[in-house]
Design a protein around this motif. Sequence first.
Motif, PDB file in Angstrom:
ATOM      1  N   ARG A 112       0.864  -1.171   0.000  1.00 47.78           N
ATOM      2  CA  ARG A 112       0.000   0.000   0.000  1.00 47.78           C
ATOM      3  C   ARG A 112       0.907   1.229   0.000  1.00 47.78           C
ATOM      4  O   ARG A 112       2.019   1.208   0.513  1.00 47.78           O
ATOM      5  CB  ARG A 112      -0.959  -0.091   1.173  1.00 47.78           C
ATOM      6  N   ILE A 113       0.455   2.293  -0.619  1.00 46.23           N
ATOM      7  CA  ILE A 113       1.248   3.518  -0.736  1.00 46.23           C
ATOM      8  C   ILE A 113       1.093   4.326   0.548  1.00 46.23           C
ATOM      9  O   ILE A 113      -0.018   4.597   0.991  1.00 46.23           O
ATOM     10  CB  ILE A 113       0.802   4.348  -1.955  1.00 46.23           C
ATOM     11  N   LEU A 114       2.212   4.682   1.147  1.00 45.43           N
ATOM     12  CA  LEU A 114       2.217   5.502   2.354  1.00 45.43           C
ATOM     13  C   LEU A 114       2.494   6.947   1.945  1.00 45.43           C
ATOM     14  O   LEU A 114       3.467   7.223   1.246  1.00 45.43           O
ATOM     15  CB  LEU A 114       3.285   5.013   3.332  1.00 45.43           C
ATOM     16  N   ALA A 171       4.229  21.872  -1.081  1.00 45.10           N
ATOM     17  CA  ALA A 171       4.371  22.159  -2.509  1.00 45.10           C
ATOM     18  C   ALA A 171       4.004  20.951  -3.364  1.00 45.10           C
ATOM     19  O   ALA A 171       3.486  21.090  -4.466  1.00 45.10           O
ATOM     20  CB  ALA A 171       5.791  22.604  -2.823  1.00 45.10           C
ATOM     21  N   PHE A 172       4.271  19.739  -2.866  1.00 42.40           N
ATOM     22  CA  PHE A 172       3.921  18.539  -3.613  1.00 42.40           C
ATOM     23  C   PHE A 172       3.677  17.379  -2.651  1.00 42.40           C
ATOM     24  O   PHE A 172       4.040  17.430  -1.483  1.00 42.40           O
ATOM     25  CB  PHE A 172       4.994  18.179  -4.649  1.00 42.40           C
ATOM     26  N   ILE A 173       3.028  16.356  -3.170  1.00 37.04           N
ATOM     27  CA  ILE A 173       2.673  15.169  -2.395  1.00 37.04           C
ATOM     28  C   ILE A 173       3.748  14.113  -2.622  1.00 37.04           C
ATOM     29  O   ILE A 173       4.187  13.898  -3.754  1.00 37.04           O
ATOM     30  CB  ILE A 173       1.314  14.617  -2.860  1.00 37.04           C
ATOM     31  N   VAL A 174       4.168  13.436  -1.544  1.00 36.87           N
ATOM     32  CA  VAL A 174       5.156  12.362  -1.655  1.00 36.87           C
ATOM     33  C   VAL A 174       4.541  11.078  -1.131  1.00 36.87           C
ATOM     34  O   VAL A 174       3.923  11.055  -0.070  1.00 36.87           O
ATOM     35  CB  VAL A 174       6.442  12.694  -0.853  1.00 36.87           C
ATOM     36  N   GLY A 175       4.711  10.011  -1.902  1.00 34.82           N
ATOM     37  CA  GLY A 175       4.257   8.689  -1.486  1.00 34.82           C
ATOM     38  C   GLY A 175       5.405   7.708  -1.585  1.00 34.82           C
ATOM     39  O   GLY A 175       6.345   7.907  -2.369  1.00 34.82           O
ATOM     40  N   VAL A 176       5.351   6.652  -0.796  1.00 32.17           N
ATOM     41  CA  VAL A 176       6.407   5.642  -0.822  1.00 32.17           C
ATOM     42  C   VAL A 176       5.757   4.261  -0.752  1.00 32.17           C
ATOM     43  O   VAL A 176       4.755   4.071  -0.069  1.00 32.17           O
ATOM     44  CB  VAL A 176       7.425   5.862   0.336  1.00 32.17           C
ATOM     45  N   ALA A 177       6.324   3.308  -1.493  1.00 32.74           N
ATOM     46  CA  ALA A 177       5.782   1.949  -1.506  1.00 32.74           C
ATOM     47  C   ALA A 177       6.896   0.964  -1.834  1.00 32.74           C
ATOM     48  O   ALA A 177       7.900   1.329  -2.455  1.00 32.74           O
ATOM     49  CB  ALA A 177       4.665   1.820  -2.540  1.00 32.74           C
TER      50      ALA A 177
END
Length: 176
Positions: A102-104, A113-119
């Motif tokens: 799942r993307i955290l 300024a921007f959205i960061v996701g980690v998977a």
Amino acid sequence: MSTLPTLPTCGDPATVRIELYTPGSLDACAYTCAAHTVRASAAVARAGLAAHVTGMAPDMKRSCGDVFVYPTGALGGAPADLTHPHWCNRDDCERRGRHRSRILRSDTNRPEAFIVGVALVQALHPAAKPTVRLTSVEGGAATSLVLSVGQSRVLRYRLANLLDMARAGRNGGRWA
């Protein structure tokens, strides 16, 4: 399958939650009073599990000695799914050509300024190793960076060092 260690219990209202982990998986939560937290954590460590002590939500009512075992974890005895890594969200892997956790999101509860996701991602090839994918989205455009698990581990420690320096006010507040 691992086994749950015998934990101290007294039945008093619990004030502490101990999360029990096997590598890569949250497997159970144990609840203790303040007097039994250290002994319970030591028993968990002796059993080869990682213990993470956290507070409890004020509306949660548990007794010292209560344990909740997640049925999908290693302690729950769920049959192993050999077609997916344990961290995979099992959502359309064949079509995507890879397993993905799942993307955290790195949500700071402030405008950013921007959205960061980690998977975690892993190609379906049997010899493929998991990698960490960082994705940033700004104005509808996405940029991804894929790191090996080793690179991600080193990055984690480097970021922790930088944050410690910033918190301590070292280096004149500059990010060097």
